[in-house]
Design an enzyme around this catalytic site. Structure first.
Site, PDB file in Angstrom:
ATOM      1  CE  LYS A 105      -2.723   4.209   6.937  1.00  0.00           C
ATOM      2  NZ  LYS A 105      -4.610   4.053   7.647  1.00  0.00           N
ATOM      3  CD  GLU A 137     -12.673   4.940   4.748  1.00  0.00           C
ATOM      4  OE1 GLU A 137     -11.384   4.690   5.885  1.00  0.00           O
ATOM      5  OE2 GLU A 137     -11.721   5.069   3.816  1.00  0.00           O
ATOM      6  NE  ARG A 144      -1.792   1.022   3.526  1.00  0.00           N
ATOM      7  CZ  ARG A 144      -3.380   1.010   4.322  1.00  0.00           C
ATOM      8  NH1 ARG A 144      -4.509   0.878   4.771  1.00  0.00           N
ATOM      9  NH2 ARG A 144      -2.187   0.551   5.940  1.00  0.00           N
TER      10      ARG A 144
END
Ligand SMILES: *Cc1c(COP(=O)(O)O)cnc(C)c1O
Length: 363
Positions: free
Chosen positions: A208, A244, A98
């Protein structure tokens, strides 16, 4: 000791910079420290001063794309103390992959997975070798490791000096380690739907990255001052679908037993705990659906709700408030499926259950 996140940074850190020859130049840095026992004896002032020194990296530039424009990404992963005195990382290969995708998403050179993996292991090992590690405590078994401690690793990218608009071509990857305890303070776990938007289609919600945290921090702050613990985000287009929590993925168990979670897309962060929970629930024979999750549906039909992430672990939400209505899940108590998933995951992480999936990596 560590309550939630702390900045009691451990002495050893790591940096790598992508140089002019397109090579990652690595460095392990031993910041000032004494032995853990000596540090425990320091006055609060002396300890603060020492910890400030440990969180200071004069070799990194102050003004750059990261500090000025939020052009940076990060990871969060943990090493868990095991009964035999060792430490094991949970799925670091997923964080490595990621991190590379995030860097490439921000048009930086991706940090190679194998370098990431070796570096996180080495940082934990170097700190361990000078005594900086949490010790396994059998008392954690009593509450399924909710009170368990671990080493939190924070790898992040950091740009070269820059002031104009641009993308980082020679970034650093820095890795620091801190001790960490339980994330959410026990007590209220009420959530409220925020009218702010975390991510937009064609935006950076799937990366992220630092910038993604600005709105959630504001929303969470707002929720907390209204007496809630967590803010829940809906999609930014129709304001109809749950996306989320403020920094974690979300799951609902419906009355008929199905477990549902928002499907991945460019506005959802692909959480490693999310992925793990989906797999574990499937193993338990639960029907799991990754799809759009209408807020209307869960207000009417959800029996359990929990959020999942490295920091949050698996944490149940007792209620969600949306437009003046409140849905209370399982009488406000942690539900059966939530408990089962939490236990299964923690037992694997702390080595109390066999790691049949090969998720744990020894330091
Ligand atoms: C990091 C993060 C998560 C959780 O991901 P994990 O890999 O499970 O820790 C979820 N949502 C957001 C926005 C995140 O940044």
């Amino acid at each position: 000791m560590a309550k939630g996140f702390t900045l009691e940074t451990y002495p050893w850190a790591y940096t790598a910079q992508f140089n002019e020859d397109k090579k990652w130049v690595e460095k392990y840095i031993e910041n000032p420290h004494k032995s853990p026992a000596e540090e425990a004896e320091l006055s609060p002032e002396a300890l603060t001063q020492l910890l400030q020194q440990r969180n200071s990296f004069p070799q990194l530039p102050l003004v750059n794309y990261t500090s000025q424009y939020g052009m940076g990404c990060f990871e969060g992963l943990k090493a868990y103390p095991q009964k035999d005195g060792s430490l094991k990382l949970f799925r670091p290969d997923e964080n490595a992959a990621r991190m590379r995708r995030s860097m490439e998403g921000l048009m930086m050179p991706g940090f190679p997975e194998e370098i990431f993996l070796e570096a996180v292991v080495e940082v934990v090992k170097k700190n361990m070798n000078c005594g900086f590690m949490p010790k396994y405590d059998p008392a954690w078994e009593a509450d399924n490791y909710i009170s368990g401690h671990s080493v939190y690793l924070r790898p992040f990218s950091y740009s070269e000096p820059a002031i104009g608009l641009g993308v980082s071509q020679h970034p650093w990857v820095v890795i620091v380690a801190t001790p960490v305890g339980a994330y959410f303070a026990p007590g209220s776990s009420k959530a409220v739907v925020t009218d702010k938007s975390r991510a937009t289609p064609n935006g950076t919600g799937w990366i992220k990255c630092n910038a993604n945290y600005v709105v959630p921090i504001l929303a969470k702050k707002q929720a907390m001052s209204a007496g809630y613990m967590e803010a829940i985000f809906l999609d930014s287009v129709e304001h109809k679908y749950v996306e989320e929590g403020s920094s974690c993925n979300i799951f609902f168990k419906l009355k008929d037993g199905r477990l549902i979670t928002p499907e991945l897309g460019d506005t959802i962060l692909p959480g490693i705990n999310r992925k793990s929970v989906i797999e574990l629930a499937g193993d338990l024979g639960v029907k799991v659906e990754e799809r759009k999750v209408p807020i209307e549906e869960v207000m009417d039909d959800a029996q359990e709700c929990f959020v999942a992430g490295t920091a949050a672990g698996v944490s149940f939400l007792e209620s969600i408030t949306w437009k003046e209505k409140t849905a209370v899940f399982n009488d406000g108590k942690q539900g059966e499926l939530t408990t089962e998933l939490l236990k299964t995951l923690k037992n694997i992480q702390y080595g109390a259950a066999e790691d049949t999936k090969g998720w744990m990596v020894e330091v």
